[in-house]
Design an enzyme around this catalytic site. Sequence first.
Site, short mmCIF file in Angstrom:
data_model
loop_
_atom_site.label_atom_id
_atom_site.label_comp_id
_atom_site.label_asym_id
_atom_site.label_seq_id
_atom_site.Cartn_x
_atom_site.Cartn_y
_atom_site.Cartn_z
CD GLU A 179 37.09 31.74 46.00
OE1 GLU A 179 35.90 31.52 45.73
OE2 GLU A 179 37.49 32.79 46.55
CG HIS A 225 36.77 37.13 39.41
ND1 HIS A 225 37.10 35.80 39.57
CD2 HIS A 225 36.02 37.45 40.50
CE1 HIS A 225 36.57 35.33 40.69
NE2 HIS A 225 35.92 36.33 41.28
CG HIS A 272 32.24 39.45 43.37
ND1 HIS A 272 31.28 38.49 43.11
CD2 HIS A 272 33.44 38.82 43.25
CE1 HIS A 272 31.88 37.33 42.88
NE2 HIS A 272 33.19 37.50 42.95
CG ASP A 330 37.28 37.86 44.16
OD1 ASP A 330 36.14 37.87 43.67
OD2 ASP A 330 37.69 36.94 44.90
CG ASP A 331 34.90 40.39 46.63
OD1 ASP A 331 33.76 40.73 46.29
OD2 ASP A 331 35.32 39.22 46.54
CG HIS A 343 33.09 32.47 41.73
ND1 HIS A 343 32.44 33.31 40.88
CD2 HIS A 343 33.82 33.27 42.56
CE1 HIS A 343 32.76 34.56 41.17
NE2 HIS A 343 33.59 34.56 42.18
N1 ADE Z 1 31.40 36.59 46.30
C1 ADE Z 1 32.20 37.66 46.33
N2 ADE Z 1 33.48 37.27 46.21
C2 ADE Z 1 33.49 35.93 46.10
C3 ADE Z 1 34.49 34.95 45.93
N3 ADE Z 1 35.79 35.26 45.88
N4 ADE Z 1 34.12 33.66 45.87
C4 ADE Z 1 32.83 33.33 45.94
N5 ADE Z 1 31.85 34.22 46.08
C5 ADE Z 1 32.17 35.51 46.16
ZN ZN Z 2 34.75 36.19 42.97
#
Ligand code: ADE
Ligand code: ZN
Length: 333
Positions: free
Chosen positions: A199, A16, A18, A277-278, A196
């Site tokens: 969340e 996971h 991005h 994630d990011d 996703h």
């Molecule tokens: N795009 C990038 N990170 C995300 C996340 N945690 N949830 C939804 N969209 C995303």
């Molecule tokens: Zn994500």
Amino acid sequence: MNTQELIRKIPKAELHLHIEGSLEPELMFEIARRNRIPIRFKSVEEVRAAYSFHNLQSFLDIYYEGAKVLMVEQDFYDLTRAYLLRCKEDHVVHTEIFFDPQTHTQRGVPFETVFKGIHRALEDGQKEWGMTSKLILCFLRHLSEEDAFQTLREAIPFKKHIVAVGLDSSEVGHPPSKFKRVFEAALAEGFLAVAHAGEEGPPSYIHEALDLLHVKRIDHGVRSIEDAQLFERIVSSRIPLTVCPLSNVKLKVFQKLSDHNLRKLLDAGACVTVNSDDPAYFGGYMNQNFLETASALGLGPGEIRKLAENSFEGSFLSDAEKQGWIKKIREMN
Ligand code: ADE
Ligand code: ZN
């Protein structure tokens, strides 16, 4: 070996991530300079100071803004290359990367430019140190079904290099059912599916992702535990939950890491994995997520091994590849 050492050394897969969320401010400035794109921040420090979020949308606004510097193939190459080098440091040996083509095609950057830059970096990582990877195309759920169909059409020429489609961006108000027909078309083209769900959105979105989109994994899924029947289904069918602990705290899904339900999910037998994630926005790559979570939730070597094994079990590697890595983990002492 103590827990921290084990975390650093154990082979892991990331499921996971991005790629646009791995754009560090330093690289953002460098790419902006060479593309002559103005950015509203004066310094790297100022950018980092702006990374304070109160929910998913407040993050997405700044994440899409940052991605605007990415214009040409080399930008996507450099972005991906930088992430892969961080994987190498963290002993992430396999990664399954999300990319958001609509973030770029909407600005006039062709799908092919995005794909080629990312793909070339992945090939180089494989050639240079044997890093393996898969690509997952995410549809932006705040955009229309028709826009997603257009993106799917653009992906067809590259489909042998894209393992799955996914669904990301603003969750609440954009349930998986909005994309049922797009996912049906993607499945018919041979793509696998992930989404996703859970969340910020309710457990019903997870139900929809499973039953309408036919996903193989749920990204995040931390709210699955609110629905006992759903959670039992996730545990018994070993549907992986790609959990992102530092992200969840930054976006206020949990107020602090010690409140996170990862341990509860894991102890109940779910196929939980840890992911970043990011990472450029949320304060850490893979090992940082493992280290901070282990410390906040009191995870020991047994849990770390389980999480690492789950990361391969939940991946889209072949059964033989999965077993190879799981065997390596079991032989580590
Ligand atoms: N795009 C990038 N990170 C995300 C996340 N945690 N949830 C939804 N969209 C995303
Ligand atoms: Zn994500």
